[in-house]
Motif scaffolding. Structure first.
Motif, PDB file in Angstrom:
ATOM      1  N   VAL A 171       0.822  -1.209   0.000  1.00 39.58           N
ATOM      2  CA  VAL A 171       0.000   0.000   0.000  1.00 39.58           C
ATOM      3  C   VAL A 171       0.859   1.263   0.000  1.00 39.58           C
ATOM      4  CG1 VAL A 171      -1.777   1.292   1.251  1.00 39.58           C
ATOM      5  CG2 VAL A 171      -1.908  -1.209   1.111  1.00 39.58           C
ATOM      6  N   PHE A 172       1.768   1.390   0.944  1.00 41.36           N
ATOM      7  CA  PHE A 172       2.569   2.612   1.061  1.00 41.36           C
ATOM      8  C   PHE A 172       3.392   2.931  -0.180  1.00 41.36           C
ATOM      9  CE2 PHE A 172       2.817   2.286   6.000  1.00 41.36           C
ATOM     10  CZ  PHE A 172       1.484   2.611   6.091  1.00 41.36           C
ATOM     11  N   PRO A 173       3.980   1.940  -0.866  1.00 45.77           N
ATOM     12  CA  PRO A 173       4.800   2.271  -2.040  1.00 45.77           C
ATOM     13  C   PRO A 173       4.045   2.996  -3.159  1.00 45.77           C
ATOM     14  CG  PRO A 173       5.314   0.059  -1.300  1.00 45.77           C
ATOM     15  CD  PRO A 173       4.090   0.511  -0.533  1.00 45.77           C
ATOM     16  N   ARG A 174       2.733   2.971  -3.130  1.00 48.37           N
ATOM     17  CA  ARG A 174       1.951   3.705  -4.134  1.00 48.37           C
ATOM     18  C   ARG A 174       2.053   5.214  -3.940  1.00 48.37           C
ATOM     19  NH1 ARG A 174      -3.462   0.072  -3.458  1.00 48.37           N
ATOM     20  NH2 ARG A 174      -2.561  -1.869  -4.202  1.00 48.37           N
ATOM     21  N   GLN A 175       2.371   5.636  -2.709  1.00 49.80           N
ATOM     22  CA  GLN A 175       2.421   7.067  -2.419  1.00 49.80           C
ATOM     23  C   GLN A 175       3.698   7.524  -1.733  1.00 49.80           C
ATOM     24  OE1 GLN A 175      -1.520   6.968  -0.389  1.00 49.80           O
ATOM     25  NE2 GLN A 175      -2.043   8.616  -1.806  1.00 49.80           N
ATOM     26  N   ALA A 176       4.593   6.585  -1.419  1.00 47.79           N
ATOM     27  CA  ALA A 176       5.787   6.949  -0.658  1.00 47.79           C
ATOM     28  C   ALA A 176       6.940   6.017  -0.986  1.00 47.79           C
ATOM     29  CB  ALA A 176       5.480   6.862   0.842  1.00 47.79           C
ATOM     30  N   ASP A 177       8.147   6.496  -0.735  1.00 46.34           N
ATOM     31  CA  ASP A 177       9.298   5.601  -0.716  1.00 46.34           C
ATOM     32  C   ASP A 177       9.251   4.882   0.620  1.00 46.34           C
ATOM     33  OD1 ASP A 177      10.279   6.480  -3.174  1.00 46.34           O
ATOM     34  OD2 ASP A 177      11.485   8.059  -2.246  1.00 46.34           O
ATOM     35  N   VAL A 178       9.543   3.605   0.623  1.00 44.66           N
ATOM     36  CA  VAL A 178       9.551   2.829   1.860  1.00 44.66           C
ATOM     37  C   VAL A 178      10.974   2.337   2.073  1.00 44.66           C
ATOM     38  CG1 VAL A 178       8.601   0.850   3.101  1.00 44.66           C
ATOM     39  CG2 VAL A 178       7.132   2.159   1.541  1.00 44.66           C
ATOM     40  N   LEU A 179      11.582   2.778   3.173  1.00 39.50           N
ATOM     41  CA  LEU A 179      12.966   2.456   3.495  1.00 39.50           C
ATOM     42  C   LEU A 179      13.053   2.035   4.959  1.00 39.50           C
ATOM     43  CD1 LEU A 179      14.576   5.724   2.052  1.00 39.50           C
ATOM     44  CD2 LEU A 179      14.473   3.506   0.906  1.00 39.50           C
ATOM     45  N   THR A 180      14.152   1.405   5.315  1.00 38.73           N
ATOM     46  CA  THR A 180      14.425   1.207   6.739  1.00 38.73           C
ATOM     47  C   THR A 180      15.033   2.509   7.261  1.00 38.73           C
ATOM     48  OG1 THR A 180      16.687   0.423   6.448  1.00 38.73           O
ATOM     49  CG2 THR A 180      14.917  -1.251   6.369  1.00 38.73           C
ATOM     50  N   ALA A 181      15.074   2.652   8.570  1.00 38.85           N
ATOM     51  CA  ALA A 181      15.672   3.844   9.167  1.00 38.85           C
ATOM     52  C   ALA A 181      17.142   3.953   8.780  1.00 38.85           C
ATOM     53  CB  ALA A 181      15.516   3.809  10.682  1.00 38.85           C
ATOM     54  N   GLU A 182      17.842   2.851   8.761  1.00 37.71           N
ATOM     55  CA  GLU A 182      19.263   2.847   8.386  1.00 37.71           C
ATOM     56  C   GLU A 182      19.453   3.247   6.921  1.00 37.71           C
ATOM     57  OE1 GLU A 182      23.056   2.823   9.518  1.00 37.71           O
ATOM     58  OE2 GLU A 182      21.506   2.142  10.902  1.00 37.71           O
ATOM     59  N   GLU A 183      18.620   2.717   6.044  1.00 35.54           N
ATOM     60  CA  GLU A 183      18.707   3.102   4.618  1.00 35.54           C
ATOM     61  C   GLU A 183      18.489   4.601   4.455  1.00 35.54           C
ATOM     62  OE1 GLU A 183      17.118  -1.008   2.481  1.00 35.54           O
ATOM     63  OE2 GLU A 183      15.672   0.521   3.103  1.00 35.54           O
ATOM     64  N   TRP A 184      17.489   5.127   5.144  1.00 38.97           N
ATOM     65  CA  TRP A 184      17.216   6.565   5.052  1.00 38.97           C
ATOM     66  C   TRP A 184      18.378   7.373   5.604  1.00 38.97           C
ATOM     67  CZ3 TRP A 184      15.921  10.225   9.019  1.00 38.97           C
ATOM     68  CH2 TRP A 184      15.571  11.481   8.511  1.00 38.97           C
ATOM     69  N   ALA A 185      18.906   6.973   6.765  1.00 35.96           N
ATOM     70  CA  ALA A 185      20.031   7.677   7.369  1.00 35.96           C
ATOM     71  C   ALA A 185      21.243   7.690   6.433  1.00 35.96           C
ATOM     72  CB  ALA A 185      20.399   7.035   8.710  1.00 35.96           C
ATOM     73  N   ASN A 186      21.493   6.567   5.777  1.00 43.60           N
ATOM     74  CA  ASN A 186      22.637   6.492   4.864  1.00 43.60           C
ATOM     75  C   ASN A 186      22.469   7.393   3.651  1.00 43.60           C
ATOM     76  OD1 ASN A 186      24.057   4.692   6.478  1.00 43.60           O
ATOM     77  ND2 ASN A 186      23.176   2.897   5.456  1.00 43.60           N
ATOM     78  N   ARG A 187      21.235   7.648   3.235  1.00 37.53           N
ATOM     79  CA  ARG A 187      20.990   8.560   2.105  1.00 37.53           C
ATOM     80  C   ARG A 187      21.263  10.014   2.470  1.00 37.53           C
ATOM     81  NH1 ARG A 187      15.755   6.572  -1.366  1.00 37.53           N
ATOM     82  NH2 ARG A 187      16.581   4.513  -1.869  1.00 37.53           N
TER      83      ARG A 187
END
Length: 189
Positions: A171-187
């Motif tokens: 559901v969420f990928p239709r409207q958002a990027d879905v990442l782990t907290a670590e993946e987001w932090a690394n970006r």
């Protein structure tokens, strides 16, 4: 990328005593939330806390509201009650706003949209309790308000792991990027 970071806010939602008490939280469950908050602070991303609380006497609660009528009857969910305070494990630092909402979505009766627009924020990173509650409701409303969205899948908790999985994967990928907290932090680096 710095220009985008300046327009981004991390919403830490419903991480308050009375809500989190319903879930088994150990150090491993706290880690993604703490990773997200730490990364946001280190990289200049605005951290905004959202909590559910009502005024004394519960004037915002309609008797027909299945979710909140019981709170009004039994109490313990006013702005001054201990159960509505943000947990120490992810506590706000001075200058980090705490927004009080009166329904499931972080936008409902909270002034959150005004705060975000005043700060020029157009991108939201969502985490909180619960995936099928505040995260889903806030994501849908934020998408309708044209925010760019990211959901931190491991920094969301739901009572039903299958519901969490379906929302995060389908559901969420239709409207958002879905990442782990670590993946987001690394970006952010």
């Amino acid at each position: 990328m710095d220009r985008q970071i300046g327009k981004t806010a991390l919403l830490v939602m419903d991480m308050q005593q009375s809500i989190v008490a319903r879930y088994a939280m150990d150090e491993a469950r706290w880690r993604p939330f703490q990773t997200a908050v730490r990364a946001a602070r280190e990289h200049g991303v605005q951290v905004i806390y959202v909590r559910l609380a009502f005024r004394e006497g519960y004037p915002e609660v309609h008797a027909g509201n299945k979710m909140f009528a019981g709170l009004a009857q039994y109490g313990g969910a006013t702005v001054a009650d201990a159960g509505t305070q943000i947990l120490d494990e992810v506590r706000p630092e001075p200058g980090e706003p705490v927004v009080t909402k009166v329904r499931v979505s972080a936008f409902a009766g909270s002034g959150l949209d005004v705060l975000l627009r005043a700060r020029g924020i157009d991108s939201l990173v969502l985490c909180g309790v619960s995936t099928s509650g505040v995260v889903l409701s806030t994501l849908r409303e934020a998408a309708d308000r044209d925010f760019t969205l990211t959901v931190l899948s491991d920094a969301c908790i739901d009572a039903d792991p299958e519901v969490h999985r379906v929302l995060a994967e389908k559901v969420f990928p239709r409207q958002a990027d879905v990442l782990t907290a670590e993946e987001w932090a690394n970006r952010l680096f």
